[in-house]
Design a protein around this motif. Structure first.
Motif, PDB file in Angstrom:
ATOM      1  N   VAL A  22      45.160  22.411  37.233  1.00 57.16           N
ATOM      2  CA  VAL A  22      43.956  21.579  37.822  1.00 57.16           C
ATOM      3  C   VAL A  22      42.728  22.462  37.203  1.00 57.16           C
ATOM      4  O   VAL A  22      41.766  21.769  36.869  1.00 57.16           O
ATOM      5  CB  VAL A  22      44.191  21.501  39.289  1.00 57.16           C
ATOM      6  N   GLY A  23      42.625  23.832  37.436  1.00 60.12           N
ATOM      7  CA  GLY A  23      41.513  24.604  37.346  1.00 60.12           C
ATOM      8  C   GLY A  23      41.111  24.530  35.638  1.00 60.12           C
ATOM      9  O   GLY A  23      39.981  24.406  35.278  1.00 60.12           O
ATOM     10  N   VAL A  55      40.306  29.593  37.922  1.00 60.61           N
ATOM     11  CA  VAL A  55      40.235  30.696  38.735  1.00 60.61           C
ATOM     12  C   VAL A  55      40.929  29.838  39.803  1.00 60.61           C
ATOM     13  O   VAL A  55      40.631  28.907  40.423  1.00 60.61           O
ATOM     14  CB  VAL A  55      38.985  31.177  39.324  1.00 60.61           C
ATOM     15  N   ILE A  56      42.048  30.696  40.537  1.00 59.95           N
ATOM     16  CA  ILE A  56      43.062  30.166  41.586  1.00 59.95           C
ATOM     17  C   ILE A  56      42.578  30.661  42.802  1.00 59.95           C
ATOM     18  O   ILE A  56      42.488  31.973  42.970  1.00 59.95           O
ATOM     19  CB  ILE A  56      44.248  30.328  41.315  1.00 59.95           C
ATOM     20  N   ASP A  79      38.695  19.690  30.659  1.00 60.13           N
ATOM     21  CA  ASP A  79      39.874  19.230  29.917  1.00 60.13           C
ATOM     22  C   ASP A  79      40.195  18.022  30.580  1.00 60.13           C
ATOM     23  O   ASP A  79      40.636  17.734  31.476  1.00 60.13           O
ATOM     24  CB  ASP A  79      41.084  20.077  30.280  1.00 60.13           C
ATOM     25  N   TYR A  80      40.042  16.861  29.557  1.00 63.42           N
ATOM     26  CA  TYR A  80      40.212  15.414  30.061  1.00 63.42           C
ATOM     27  C   TYR A  80      41.622  14.843  29.769  1.00 63.42           C
ATOM     28  O   TYR A  80      42.005  13.745  30.035  1.00 63.42           O
ATOM     29  CB  TYR A  80      39.351  14.319  29.467  1.00 63.42           C
ATOM     30  N   ARG A  81      42.501  15.948  29.309  1.00 62.31           N
ATOM     31  CA  ARG A  81      43.699  15.482  28.872  1.00 62.31           C
ATOM     32  C   ARG A  81      44.692  14.576  29.881  1.00 62.31           C
ATOM     33  O   ARG A  81      45.690  13.878  29.346  1.00 62.31           O
ATOM     34  CB  ARG A  81      44.576  16.370  27.921  1.00 62.31           C
TER      35      ARG A  81
END
Length: 547
Positions: free
Chosen positions: A129-130, A137-138, A409-411
């Motif tokens: 997701v990040g 960063v988590i 990142d839209y993948r």
């Protein structure tokens, strides 16, 4: 193959129809009549069943009698998807970008335009997701304590944990042990902007000794802390492409050469290393000789690292994620008479920065940046990724200005409108005003950036072959009204995907838009240096505006 491609396209359009279609009146729980999709949008029952069954995220579901269908989450329209309250695990995770950490640690996790804050059960999922928002960063969420304090949690049918708000007191940055758990699962967090020939990342955290070895090929945060990492910043009137660039430039008496090397990325700067300074132990900064072994030199080093820490959010987030961990650098030269900085000096400065940051007054107002601009946010095209050649080339220019760069990142997005929603979410997490942000978009990313620029007065909009006025079935918005102070478009005369006439139309309909028509195709592969030159000029103009 053709059938699979068509099914993917139909699935993406279905995502728009079930999540974002503001012209359809959904029922209160987000259901849409299957008959409407069949009669008005050309779907067959077999097609819908296959899309629902094969979606890898399990995003959709039928009603029991299969007369209705809905998306399980991700709506931009207001609906209630009938979530049941559930007891969460002890710990949940939230993936975000380095740029959002400071804001989150002040305000907590806000749902923004979404119906809930989204949390993940594993570090691996949170990292994925990040990555959509930039360098990941988590954050660790103490879900058990939240639940004990009366906070409600919900679990969507496809495994996403949801809540209304996460207070700062429940949030911490992931420990090295958390990252170890993730790395053991075979998914290391990497810094995509590292200037390394090899993409392989190694985990240099030792849980037995509680040490982190700073190495250029190290998994996050080790690699980001390396002097070779492309952490750009501005220091005392000089543009620094990396800390390595600054350090190697100190060996040059000639101010022109010093300026040139200072702007370089880590690997290129290291190649310009010389040893002539070792004879008399004199280094140079802006025409002034400095004794390498003196206190003045140590103060210079501390000022440089402190400036990078203050200006570069990626570096700052990486360093602060190592709280409580002993920093080492085992590959450096220990003799101060042979190196511009020893491992002891490096780790001592970083540890000091980390400790001073934690000691700062919590209510201290954040100093205003010297530059008006702060962030450049990139949106890639439909068939490309967040670190394509064009984007990397422009990111390098932006970082030379000391600007933070984010490539979304839209993948994982299925529709153009999903991308619009993701860009809005990313921008909402930035601790900056719209006028301090430049949007850059290529092809479909140009469409996405233009649509979003119509809602806020962003500083600049830099478009490359933007997919404007393309078929409405895939591109829902057909009226473009960007509010950006500076709009610039480059389009290829031989574009076989998006006609350059679409950009001409845009220029005719809007005043003060700069259009460059170049002898190139849709990918603009032969125009990278031209794009970089125009982008640099635009940033120079925007950075001098007094707004």
């Amino acid at each position: 193959m053709e059938r699979t491609r068509k099914l993917i396209q139909r699935g993406k359009h279905l995502a728009y129809l079930l999540r974002h279609d503001k012209h359809y009146r959904f029922d209160e729980h987000g259901w849409r009549e299957v008959s409407d999709l069949m009669e008005n949008h050309g779907y067959t029952m077999d097609e819908l069943e296959e899309i629902v069954a094969t979606n890898n995220k399990q995003r959709y579901e039928f009603s029991e009698d299969k007369t209705r269908i809905r998306a399980r989450q991700g709506h931009s329209v207001e609906v209630d998807v009938e979530l049941e309250e559930t007891t969460p695990p002890d710990v949940l995770y939230h993936g975000t970008a380095t740029t959002a950490v400071e804001s989150i640690m002040r305000q907590g996790l806000l749902k923004g335009k979404r119906m809930h804050v989204h949390l993940s059960a594993t570090v691996e999922t949170a990292t994925n997701v990040g990555k959509r928002h930039g360098t990941p960063v988590i954050l660790r969420v103490d879900a058990r304590r939240m639940h004990e304090d009366g906070v409600k949690f919900f679990l969507s049918r496809n495994g996403v944990w949801l809540t209304d708000f996460v207070d700062v007191k429940y949030i911490s940055e992931t420990t090295m042990e958390d990252n170890q758990q993730k790395n053991r699962n075979g998914h290391s967090i990497t810094d995509d902007n590292m200037n390394e020939k090899s993409s392989q990342q190694t985990d240099y955290f030792n849980p037995e000794t509680n040490t982190l070895d700073i190495r250029s090929n190290g998994a996050y945060p080790s690699g980001v802390l390396s002097n070779l990492c492309s952490n750009g910043f501005r220091f005392e009137g000089m543009v620094c492409g990396s800390m390595e660039g600054f350090l190697q430039s100190l060996k040059q008496q000639d101010l022109g050469k010093q300026r040139q090397i200072c702007q370089m990325k880590g690997g290129n700067a290291r190649k310009r290393s010389v040893t002539s300074w070792q004879t008399d132990q004199i280094v140079w900064w802006r025409g002034k000789p400095i004794d390498r072994q003196g206190d003045e030199y140590q103060q210079l080093l501390r000022r440089a690292y402190k400036t990078m820490f203050e200006q570069n959010e990626r570096f700052r987030a990486a360093l602060m994620s190592t709280r409580g961990v002993i920093l080492t650098h085992t590959t450096g030269e220990n003799n101060p008479y042979k190196t511009i900085i020893t491992p002891q000096e490096l780790c001592g400065i970083l540890t000091e920065l980390r400790e001073d940051y934690d000691k700062r007054p919590k209510n201290l107002e954040k100093p205003k940046p010297k530059m008006n601009l702060r962030h450049v946010v990139f949106s890639h095209g439909k068939e490309s990724g967040p670190l394509g050649h064009k984007i990397q080339r422009l990111m390098a220019e932006a970082e030379l200005f000391g600007l933070n760069t984010i490539s979304v990142d839209y993948r994982e997005c299925e529709t153009a409108e999903d991308r619009v929603a993701l860009l809005k979410e990313t921008l909402g997490q930035l601790d900056a005003l719209p006028r301090q942000i430049v949007l850059v978009g290529s092809s479909m990313g140009g469409y996405v950036s233009t649509v979003v620029a119509g809602e806020q007065p962003y500083a600049g909009l830099f478009l490359m072959a933007p997919a404007l006025w393309m078929p409405a079935e895939e591109y829902a918005v057909q009226d473009y009204q960007p509010q950006a102070a500076h709009v610039e478009i480059t389009h290829g005369l031989h574009d076989e995907v998006v006609p350059y006439e679409n950009s001409l139309r845009f220029v005719r309909e809007h005043d003060n838009v700069i259009l460059h028509l170049v002898p190139d195709d849709h990918r603009l592969k032969a125009s990278h240096e031209f794009l970089a030159c125009q982008f640099k000029r635009m940033l120079e103009e925007l950075s001098t505006l007094d707004r």
